[in-house]
Design a protein around this motif. Structure first.
Motif, PDB file in Angstrom:
ATOM      1  N   GLN A   1       8.757 -31.123  17.403  1.00  0.00           N
ATOM      2  CA  GLN A   1       7.544 -31.859  17.017  1.00  0.00           C
ATOM      3  C   GLN A   1       7.904 -33.042  16.112  1.00  0.00           C
ATOM      4  O   GLN A   1       7.173 -33.373  15.189  1.00  0.00           O
ATOM      5  N   ILE A   2       9.040 -33.670  16.432  1.00  0.00           N
ATOM      6  CA  ILE A   2       9.492 -34.812  15.641  1.00  0.00           C
ATOM      7  C   ILE A   2       8.839 -36.087  16.180  1.00  0.00           C
ATOM      8  O   ILE A   2       9.012 -36.429  17.349  1.00  0.00           O
ATOM      9  N   ILE A   3       8.090 -36.783  15.319  1.00  0.00           N
ATOM     10  CA  ILE A   3       7.437 -38.011  15.774  1.00  0.00           C
ATOM     11  C   ILE A   3       7.963 -39.244  15.064  1.00  0.00           C
ATOM     12  O   ILE A   3       7.708 -40.358  15.482  1.00  0.00           O
ATOM     13  N   PHE A   4       8.721 -39.038  13.988  1.00  0.00           N
ATOM     14  CA  PHE A   4       9.337 -40.152  13.283  1.00  0.00           C
ATOM     15  C   PHE A   4      10.850 -40.031  13.356  1.00  0.00           C
ATOM     16  O   PHE A   4      11.392 -39.021  13.807  1.00  0.00           O
ATOM     17  N   LYS A   5      11.538 -41.057  12.859  1.00  0.00           N
ATOM     18  CA  LYS A   5      12.994 -41.073  12.877  1.00  0.00           C
ATOM     19  C   LYS A   5      13.554 -40.041  11.902  1.00  0.00           C
ATOM     20  O   LYS A   5      13.070 -39.914  10.775  1.00  0.00           O
TER      21      LYS A   5
ATOM     22  N   THR B   1      26.845 -15.774  -0.806  1.00  0.00           N
ATOM     23  CA  THR B   1      25.657 -14.999  -0.468  1.00  0.00           C
ATOM     24  C   THR B   1      24.403 -15.685  -0.996  1.00  0.00           C
ATOM     25  O   THR B   1      24.306 -15.995  -2.186  1.00  0.00           O
ATOM     26  N   ALA B   2      23.461 -15.926  -0.107  1.00  0.00           N
ATOM     27  CA  ALA B   2      22.233 -16.639  -0.469  1.00  0.00           C
ATOM     28  C   ALA B   2      21.331 -16.722   0.760  1.00  0.00           C
ATOM     29  O   ALA B   2      21.753 -16.399   1.876  1.00  0.00           O
ATOM     30  N   VAL B   3      20.118 -17.180   0.529  1.00  0.00           N
ATOM     31  CA  VAL B   3      19.250 -17.592   1.632  1.00  0.00           C
ATOM     32  C   VAL B   3      19.541 -19.069   1.891  1.00  0.00           C
ATOM     33  O   VAL B   3      19.482 -19.889   0.972  1.00  0.00           O
ATOM     34  N   TYR B   4      19.847 -19.373   3.132  1.00  0.00           N
ATOM     35  CA  TYR B   4      20.189 -20.740   3.513  1.00  0.00           C
ATOM     36  C   TYR B   4      18.985 -21.389   4.193  1.00  0.00           C
ATOM     37  O   TYR B   4      18.408 -20.819   5.132  1.00  0.00           O
ATOM     38  N   TYR B   5      18.633 -22.577   3.714  1.00  0.00           N
ATOM     39  CA  TYR B   5      17.469 -23.302   4.210  1.00  0.00           C
ATOM     40  C   TYR B   5      17.894 -24.596   4.896  1.00  0.00           C
ATOM     41  O   TYR B   5      18.695 -25.373   4.362  1.00  0.00           O
ATOM     42  N   CYS B   6      17.336 -24.811   6.054  1.00  0.00           N
ATOM     43  CA  CYS B   6      17.530 -26.071   6.766  1.00  0.00           C
ATOM     44  C   CYS B   6      16.567 -27.113   6.193  1.00  0.00           C
ATOM     45  O   CYS B   6      15.422 -26.791   5.846  1.00  0.00           O
ATOM     46  N   ASN B   7      17.031 -28.340   6.115  1.00  0.00           N
ATOM     47  CA  ASN B   7      16.212 -29.440   5.610  1.00  0.00           C
ATOM     48  C   ASN B   7      16.310 -30.630   6.553  1.00  0.00           C
ATOM     49  O   ASN B   7      17.402 -30.971   7.014  1.00  0.00           O
ATOM     50  N   VAL B   8      15.169 -31.233   6.835  1.00  0.00           N
ATOM     51  CA  VAL B   8      15.134 -32.453   7.653  1.00  0.00           C
ATOM     52  C   VAL B   8      14.315 -33.495   6.902  1.00  0.00           C
ATOM     53  O   VAL B   8      13.230 -33.185   6.395  1.00  0.00           O
ATOM     54  N   VAL B   9      14.836 -34.697   6.832  1.00  0.00           N
ATOM     55  CA  VAL B   9      14.136 -35.810   6.197  1.00  0.00           C
ATOM     56  C   VAL B   9      13.735 -36.796   7.290  1.00  0.00           C
ATOM     57  O   VAL B   9      14.597 -37.311   8.007  1.00  0.00           O
ATOM     58  N   LEU B  10      12.428 -37.020   7.394  1.00  0.00           N
ATOM     59  CA  LEU B  10      11.921 -37.972   8.375  1.00  0.00           C
ATOM     60  C   LEU B  10      11.545 -39.279   7.699  1.00  0.00           C
ATOM     61  O   LEU B  10      10.992 -39.271   6.585  1.00  0.00           O
ATOM     62  N   GLN B  11      11.855 -40.379   8.359  1.00  0.00           N
ATOM     63  CA  GLN B  11      11.508 -41.703   7.845  1.00  0.00           C
ATOM     64  C   GLN B  11      10.362 -42.254   8.695  1.00  0.00           C
ATOM     65  O   GLN B  11      10.516 -42.523   9.873  1.00  0.00           O
ATOM     66  N   GLY B  12       9.218 -42.467   8.040  1.00  0.00           N
ATOM     67  CA  GLY B  12       8.076 -43.005   8.751  1.00  0.00           C
ATOM     68  C   GLY B  12       6.783 -42.582   8.114  1.00  0.00           C
ATOM     69  O   GLY B  12       6.770 -41.673   7.275  1.00  0.00           O
ATOM     70  N   PRO B  13       5.686 -43.231   8.454  1.00  0.00           N
ATOM     71  CA  PRO B  13       5.544 -44.307   9.424  1.00  0.00           C
ATOM     72  C   PRO B  13       6.148 -45.643   8.989  1.00  0.00           C
ATOM     73  O   PRO B  13       6.466 -46.469   9.833  1.00  0.00           O
ATOM     74  N   SER B  14       6.342 -45.848   7.680  1.00  0.00           N
ATOM     75  CA  SER B  14       6.985 -47.086   7.241  1.00  0.00           C
ATOM     76  C   SER B  14       8.439 -46.795   6.896  1.00  0.00           C
ATOM     77  O   SER B  14       8.828 -45.638   6.720  1.00  0.00           O
TER      78      SER B  14
ATOM     79  N   TYR C   1       9.767 -47.207   4.209  1.00  0.00           N
ATOM     80  CA  TYR C   1       9.854 -46.781   2.821  1.00  0.00           C
ATOM     81  C   TYR C   1       9.286 -45.380   2.613  1.00  0.00           C
ATOM     82  O   TYR C   1       9.236 -44.888   1.488  1.00  0.00           O
ATOM     83  N   SER C   2       8.861 -44.751   3.684  1.00  0.00           N
ATOM     84  CA  SER C   2       8.223 -43.448   3.602  1.00  0.00           C
ATOM     85  C   SER C   2       9.163 -42.367   4.107  1.00  0.00           C
ATOM     86  O   SER C   2       9.615 -42.412   5.255  1.00  0.00           O
ATOM     87  N   PHE C   3       9.463 -41.383   3.249  1.00  0.00           N
ATOM     88  CA  PHE C   3      10.345 -40.286   3.615  1.00  0.00           C
ATOM     89  C   PHE C   3       9.637 -38.965   3.325  1.00  0.00           C
ATOM     90  O   PHE C   3       9.029 -38.797   2.279  1.00  0.00           O
ATOM     91  N   THR C   4       9.753 -38.030   4.240  1.00  0.00           N
ATOM     92  CA  THR C   4       9.125 -36.726   4.092  1.00  0.00           C
ATOM     93  C   THR C   4      10.144 -35.630   4.357  1.00  0.00           C
ATOM     94  O   THR C   4      10.875 -35.697   5.348  1.00  0.00           O
ATOM     95  N   ASN C   5      10.180 -34.650   3.464  1.00  0.00           N
ATOM     96  CA  ASN C   5      11.073 -33.505   3.608  1.00  0.00           C
ATOM     97  C   ASN C   5      10.368 -32.356   4.321  1.00  0.00           C
ATOM     98  O   ASN C   5       9.209 -32.048   4.032  1.00  0.00           O
ATOM     99  N   TYR C   6      11.108 -31.704   5.205  1.00  0.00           N
ATOM    100  CA  TYR C   6      10.631 -30.483   5.851  1.00  0.00           C
ATOM    101  C   TYR C   6      11.703 -29.406   5.679  1.00  0.00           C
ATOM    102  O   TYR C   6      12.908 -29.691   5.694  1.00  0.00           O
TER     103      TYR C   6
END
Length: 121
Positions: free
Chosen positions: A26-30, A90-103, A105-110
């Motif tokens: 469901q990736i819509i931005f870069k 030993t730990a819980v490992y979390y995946c992280n994705v940073v999307l750039q958009g719609p501008s 200058y806009s970055f969002t972490n998931y």
């Protein structure tokens, strides 16, 4: 809504290896960057490794030489190959994705839901 599905965690003996995978959909931005973080009991979440779109790599000092991050852009998937595992990994490992958009200058972490990695004999 962006979805991150992680897999590959488990129980391994010291010195062993595991490979984590995280597929983004469901990736819509870069995608600007993908990476892995971990959180051990009683500790703050910490960076393990990240990889940018330009393939710039960043590793925590504690995993350098043992862990390798890679990505498959066609599949929007990031991997973490973990070798020579230690009990302190030993730990819980979390995946992280940073999307750039719609501008630009806009970055969002998931974040993914987390996958448990236990290193023990």
């Amino acid at each position: 809504q962006v979805q991150l599905v992680e897999s590959g965690g488990g129980l391994v003996q010291p010195g062993g290896s595991l490979r984590l995978s995280c597929a983004a959909s469901q990736i819509i931005f870069k995608i600007s960057a993908m990476g892995w973080y971990r959180q051990a009991p009683g500790k703050q979440r910490e960076l393990v490794a990240t990889i940018t779109t330009g393939d710039r790599l960043n590793y925590a000092d504690s995993v350098k030489g043992r862990f390798t991050i890679s990505r498959d852009n066609a599949k929007n998937t990031v991997y973490l190959q973990m070798n020579s595992l230690k009990p302190e990994d030993t730990a819980v490992y979390y995946c992280n994705v940073v999307l750039q958009g719609p501008s630009s200058y806009s970055f969002t972490n998931y974040w993914g839901q987390g996958t448990q990695v236990t290193v023990s004999s």
